[in-house]
Design an enzyme around this catalytic site. Structure first.
Site, short mmCIF file in Angstrom:
data_model
loop_
_atom_site.label_atom_id
_atom_site.label_comp_id
_atom_site.label_asym_id
_atom_site.label_seq_id
_atom_site.Cartn_x
_atom_site.Cartn_y
_atom_site.Cartn_z
CE LYS A 109 4.75 -2.78 -3.23
NZ LYS A 109 4.82 -2.77 -1.77
CE LYS A 192 6.37 4.83 -6.98
NZ LYS A 192 5.56 4.61 -6.04
CE LYS A 195 11.63 2.54 -0.85
NZ LYS A 195 11.98 2.81 0.43
#
Ligand code: TYM
Length: 326
Positions: A109, A192, A195
């Site tokens: 992130k 993966k 969201k």
């Protein structure tokens, strides 16, 4: 047992469901279960307060819609149980700076968002998760593969605390189902389902027709055979894994059934399987959302139950580190 989910994006996706939530529902039969909507975790990135409030209720409605039974399990919102933030501080003082920096979710992130814009909260995020788990003297944590490293950190910090201050925390184990540990993105079948990448995500609250269309345009390969071969046929294998886990049919059975058929047939049928799954679910979610007062009542009851356990662990922890009784 305990597990948590972020309320960030409103709709949960099929990766959340197959990787974790399905186990949440199944395991409440024979476990003392605590399920937490982790709103404290959700503010580690920039967010809109109105959307967070709304998504927290939508998350609760989805968990109830999937079959979490608030009479058997404590379903609650993390910020309603202040012990999470309180224990998190103590555990932050047990963790090494370098150790926290090695968490891969943080590294991913922070690379994406950029270190200048990243919050300190995102850095300490995994340690708040450690506190979530340790507060309930948890044995088992049902999660997807992406949470494995956070579970290892939990065990490390629990062990470190126990050896420094005396036995206080139980050492939890991750419960990660083999077949659905990682559900992949439909457009990018080696990444993966997540969201943060909306294309290729099967959102449980999305309109079934749009979901069927998404599945029809899933990336596959130039071959023709419908066989489970994740290394060479990532897209088809992902579709088979989803199909198998939603219907209970084995992969071998599906391979045999689709012998000689095309990718289009598989995708069309999977679209129907997904539609059959989400349609009754969406109706249930809607009915829970129609009564927000009742929904809040359920969450408050869950928080009361959670606090009964969490407050005992926190008091014991404070005592162990040498804080005076308040
Ligand atoms: P979160 O909100 O990202 O995801 C919730 C659960 O869904 C699983 N999952 C997946 N499983 C398989 N395939 C996928 N593509 C996929 N995407 C998500 C996740 O592994 C997770 O189990 N840090 C956690 C939330 C958390 C937590 C906790 C979990 C906070 N405190 C304490 C367990 C215990 C997270 O961000 O999950």
């Amino acid at each position: 047992m305990l597990s948590g989910i972020q309320p960030t994006s409103g709709s949960f996706h099929l990766g959340n469901y197959l990787g974790a939530l399905r186990q949440w529902v199944a395991m409440q039969d024979d476990h003392d279960a605590f399920y937490c909507i982790v709103d404290l975790h959700a503010i580690t990135v920039e967010q809109d307060p109105k959307v967070l409030r709304e998504n927290t209720r939508v998350s609760a409605a989805q968990l109830l819609g999937l079959g979490i039974d608030p009479d058997r399990s404590a379903l609650f919102v993390q910020s309603h149980v202040p012990e999470h933030a309180q224990l998190s501080w103590v555990m932050e003082c047990m963790a090494g700076f370098g150790e926290a920096g090695r968490m891969t979710q943080f590294k991913d992130k922070s690379t994406r968002i950029g270190t200048d814009r990243i919050s300190v909260g995102l850095f300490t995020y995994p340690i708040l998760q450690v506190a979530d788990i340790l507060l309930y003297q948890t044995d088992r944590v049902p999660v997807g593969e992406d949470q494995r490293q956070h579970l290892e950190l939990t065990r490390d910090l629990a062990q470190r605390f126990n050896s420094r201050y005396g036995k206080t925390f139980r050492l939890p184990e991750a419960f990660i189902p083999k077949e659905t540990a990682k559900i992949f993105d439909l457009q990018e079948p080696t990444a993966k389902m997540s969201k943060s990448v909306p294309a290729g995500v099967i959102e449980l609250l999305e309109e079934p027709k749009r979901l069927a269309k998404k599945i029809r345009s899933a990336v596959t390969d130039t071959g023709r055979e419908i066989v489970f071969d994740p290394a060479n046929k990532a897209g088809v294998s992902n579709l088979l894994a989803i199909y198998s886990s939603l219907t209970g049919r084995t992969i071998a059975d599906l391979e045999a059934a689709y012998e000689g058929k095309g990718y289009g047939d598989l995708k069309k049928d999977l679209g129907e399987v997904v539609t059959e799954f989400v349609t009754p679910f969406q109706a249930k979610v809607k009915s829970f959302l129609d009564d927000p007062a009742e929904l809040d009542k359920v969450l408050h009851r869950g928080a009361d139950r959670a606090r009964e356990v969490a407050s005992v662990t926190l008091a014991r922890t404070y005592e162990k580190v040498g804080f005076l009784r308040p």
